[in-house]
Design a protein around this motif. Structure first.
Motif, PDB file in Angstrom:
ATOM      1  N   ASP A  10       0.421   6.812  -8.381  1.00 31.88           N
ATOM      2  CA  ASP A  10       1.878   6.867  -8.261  1.00 31.88           C
ATOM      3  C   ASP A  10       2.420   5.455  -8.397  1.00 31.88           C
ATOM      4  O   ASP A  10       1.876   4.524  -7.800  1.00 31.88           O
ATOM      5  CB  ASP A  10       2.283   7.467  -6.910  1.00 31.88           C
ATOM      6  CG  ASP A  10       3.719   7.968  -6.903  1.00 31.88           C
ATOM      7  OD1 ASP A  10       4.626   7.200  -7.318  1.00 31.88           O
ATOM      8  OD2 ASP A  10       3.938   9.109  -6.489  1.00 31.88           O
ATOM      9  N   ASP A  11       3.477   5.290  -9.171  1.00 29.14           N
ATOM     10  CA  ASP A  11       4.062   3.964  -9.367  1.00 29.14           C
ATOM     11  C   ASP A  11       4.936   3.530  -8.199  1.00 29.14           C
ATOM     12  O   ASP A  11       5.282   2.362  -8.084  1.00 29.14           O
ATOM     13  CB  ASP A  11       4.862   3.904 -10.680  1.00 29.14           C
ATOM     14  CG  ASP A  11       6.020   4.881 -10.717  1.00 29.14           C
ATOM     15  OD1 ASP A  11       5.828   6.050 -10.310  1.00 29.14           O
ATOM     16  OD2 ASP A  11       7.113   4.496 -11.179  1.00 29.14           O
ATOM     17  N   ASN A  12       5.254   4.457  -7.308  1.00 31.76           N
ATOM     18  CA  ASN A  12       6.042   4.125  -6.126  1.00 31.76           C
ATOM     19  C   ASN A  12       5.078   3.707  -5.011  1.00 31.76           C
ATOM     20  O   ASN A  12       4.305   4.532  -4.507  1.00 31.76           O
ATOM     21  CB  ASN A  12       6.881   5.336  -5.710  1.00 31.76           C
ATOM     22  CG  ASN A  12       7.772   5.055  -4.533  1.00 31.76           C
ATOM     23  OD1 ASN A  12       7.310   4.623  -3.478  1.00 31.76           O
ATOM     24  ND2 ASN A  12       9.054   5.333  -4.688  1.00 31.76           N
ATOM     25  N   ASP A  13       5.131   2.431  -4.636  1.00 35.20           N
ATOM     26  CA  ASP A  13       4.201   1.893  -3.638  1.00 35.20           C
ATOM     27  C   ASP A  13       4.249   2.662  -2.322  1.00 35.20           C
ATOM     28  O   ASP A  13       3.210   2.947  -1.721  1.00 35.20           O
ATOM     29  CB  ASP A  13       4.492   0.418  -3.360  1.00 35.20           C
ATOM     30  CG  ASP A  13       4.194  -0.480  -4.543  1.00 35.20           C
ATOM     31  OD1 ASP A  13       3.400  -0.075  -5.414  1.00 35.20           O
ATOM     32  OD2 ASP A  13       4.756  -1.590  -4.603  1.00 35.20           O
ATOM     33  N   ARG A  16       2.693   6.238  -2.746  1.00 36.33           N
ATOM     34  CA  ARG A  16       1.246   6.100  -2.941  1.00 36.33           C
ATOM     35  C   ARG A  16       0.552   5.746  -1.628  1.00 36.33           C
ATOM     36  O   ARG A  16      -0.471   6.324  -1.267  1.00 36.33           O
ATOM     37  CB  ARG A  16       0.953   5.058  -4.015  1.00 36.33           C
ATOM     38  CG  ARG A  16      -0.507   4.940  -4.386  1.00 36.33           C
ATOM     39  CD  ARG A  16      -0.754   3.940  -5.506  1.00 36.33           C
ATOM     40  NE  ARG A  16      -0.413   2.585  -5.111  1.00 36.33           N
ATOM     41  CZ  ARG A  16       0.646   1.898  -5.529  1.00 36.33           C
ATOM     42  NH1 ARG A  16       1.491   2.430  -6.382  1.00 36.33           N
ATOM     43  NH2 ARG A  16       0.866   0.670  -5.102  1.00 36.33           N
ATOM     44  N   ASP A  34      -1.603   2.303  -9.346  1.00 32.64           N
ATOM     45  CA  ASP A  34      -0.145   2.241  -9.391  1.00 32.64           C
ATOM     46  C   ASP A  34       0.492   2.672 -10.710  1.00 32.64           C
ATOM     47  O   ASP A  34       1.709   2.616 -10.857  1.00 32.64           O
ATOM     48  CB  ASP A  34       0.345   0.845  -8.998  1.00 32.64           C
ATOM     49  CG  ASP A  34      -0.139  -0.242  -9.949  1.00 32.64           C
ATOM     50  OD1 ASP A  34      -0.879   0.065 -10.912  1.00 32.64           O
ATOM     51  OD2 ASP A  34       0.222  -1.407  -9.717  1.00 32.64           O
ATOM     52  N   ASN A  35      -0.305   3.112 -11.680  1.00 36.84           N
ATOM     53  CA  ASN A  35       0.252   3.662 -12.912  1.00 36.84           C
ATOM     54  C   ASN A  35      -0.829   4.449 -13.646  1.00 36.84           C
ATOM     55  O   ASN A  35      -2.003   4.425 -13.256  1.00 36.84           O
ATOM     56  CB  ASN A  35       0.858   2.559 -13.805  1.00 36.84           C
ATOM     57  CG  ASN A  35      -0.152   1.534 -14.243  1.00 36.84           C
ATOM     58  OD1 ASN A  35      -1.174   1.866 -14.856  1.00 36.84           O
ATOM     59  ND2 ASN A  35       0.106   0.271 -13.939  1.00 36.84           N
ATOM     60  N   MET A  57       6.111   8.426 -14.536  1.00 35.07           N
ATOM     61  CA  MET A  57       5.714   7.023 -14.357  1.00 35.07           C
ATOM     62  C   MET A  57       5.951   6.323 -15.685  1.00 35.07           C
ATOM     63  O   MET A  57       5.840   6.942 -16.743  1.00 35.07           O
ATOM     64  CB  MET A  57       4.220   6.916 -13.994  1.00 35.07           C
ATOM     65  CG  MET A  57       3.837   7.528 -12.677  1.00 35.07           C
ATOM     66  SD  MET A  57       2.069   7.307 -12.299  1.00 35.07           S
ATOM     67  CE  MET A  57       1.310   8.443 -13.471  1.00 35.07           C
ATOM     68  N   ASP A  61       2.480   8.836 -18.404  1.00 33.01           N
ATOM     69  CA  ASP A  61       2.955   9.681 -17.301  1.00 33.01           C
ATOM     70  C   ASP A  61       1.814  10.560 -16.780  1.00 33.01           C
ATOM     71  O   ASP A  61       0.686  10.518 -17.282  1.00 33.01           O
ATOM     72  CB  ASP A  61       4.174  10.506 -17.720  1.00 33.01           C
ATOM     73  CG  ASP A  61       3.876  11.582 -18.751  1.00 33.01           C
ATOM     74  OD1 ASP A  61       2.692  11.910 -18.993  1.00 33.01           O
ATOM     75  OD2 ASP A  61       4.844  12.129 -19.321  1.00 33.01           O
TER      76      ASP A  61
END
Length: 126
Positions: A10-13, A16, A34-35, A57, A61
Motif C-alpha cells: 500500500d502506498d499509504n504509510d 500499510r 510501499d508500491n 497506487m 496498481d
C-alpha cells in the motif's frame, strides 16, 4: 497449520503500517512494500501465501501487481483492498484477483477473509 505469510502492499504509510501491525498481532508473518514495483520485488525474493494490495497506487496498481504475481506463482492468493467502490468490477473482470475487500474493513472481516484463503491455499497446494 503454519501461520500464513502475507505481503501487504500500500502506498499509504498509515494504512500499510496499521494493517501490517494488525495482521502481526493476529499471528500472521507479515512483510510490506510501499508500491507495486517494490511489492513485486519483495514477492520475488521471498515466499508468501497471500498478497494483500491496495487497488489504486501510482505506477503499478494492485490489479497489475496481481497479474504479475499470478504469472510467477498462480497458487498465491491475491486480495485487493479498495475504497473506490469498484469491488464488483475488479472481481468480475480480473481473474488474477481472488478477493476484493472494501475499505474500511474490520479486523474480524480481514482475518476471516485471510483465514479462508489460507485454508484454500494449503488444501489446493499441499
Amino acid at each position: 497449520m503454519a501461520p500464513a505469510r502475507i505481503l501487504v502492499v500500500d502506498d499509504n504509510d498509515a494504512i500499510r503500517s496499521v494493517v501490517s501491525r494488525m495482521l502481526s498481532g493476529l499471528g500472521y508473518e507479515v512483510a510490506s512494500a510501499d508500491n507495486g514495483e517494490s511489492g513485486l520485488n519483495v514477492f520475488l525474493k521471498h515466499n508468501f501465501d497471500i498478497v494483500l494490495s491496495d487497488y489504486e497506487m501510482p505506477g503499478m496498481d494492485g490489479v497489475a501487481l496481481a497479474c504479475r504475481i499470478k504469472q510467477y506463482s498462480p497458487g498465491v492468493a491475491v486480495v485487493i483492498m479498495t475504497g473506490s467502490g469498484k469491488e464488483d468490477m475488479i472481481i468480475g473482470k480480473i481473474s488474477a484477483v481472488d478477493v476484493v475487500i472494501a475499505k474500511p474493513f474490520s479486523m474480524d472481516e480481514l482475518d476471516g477473509t485471510l483465514r479462508n484463503l489460507h485454508g484454500k491455499v494449503f488444501r489446493a497446494y499441499p
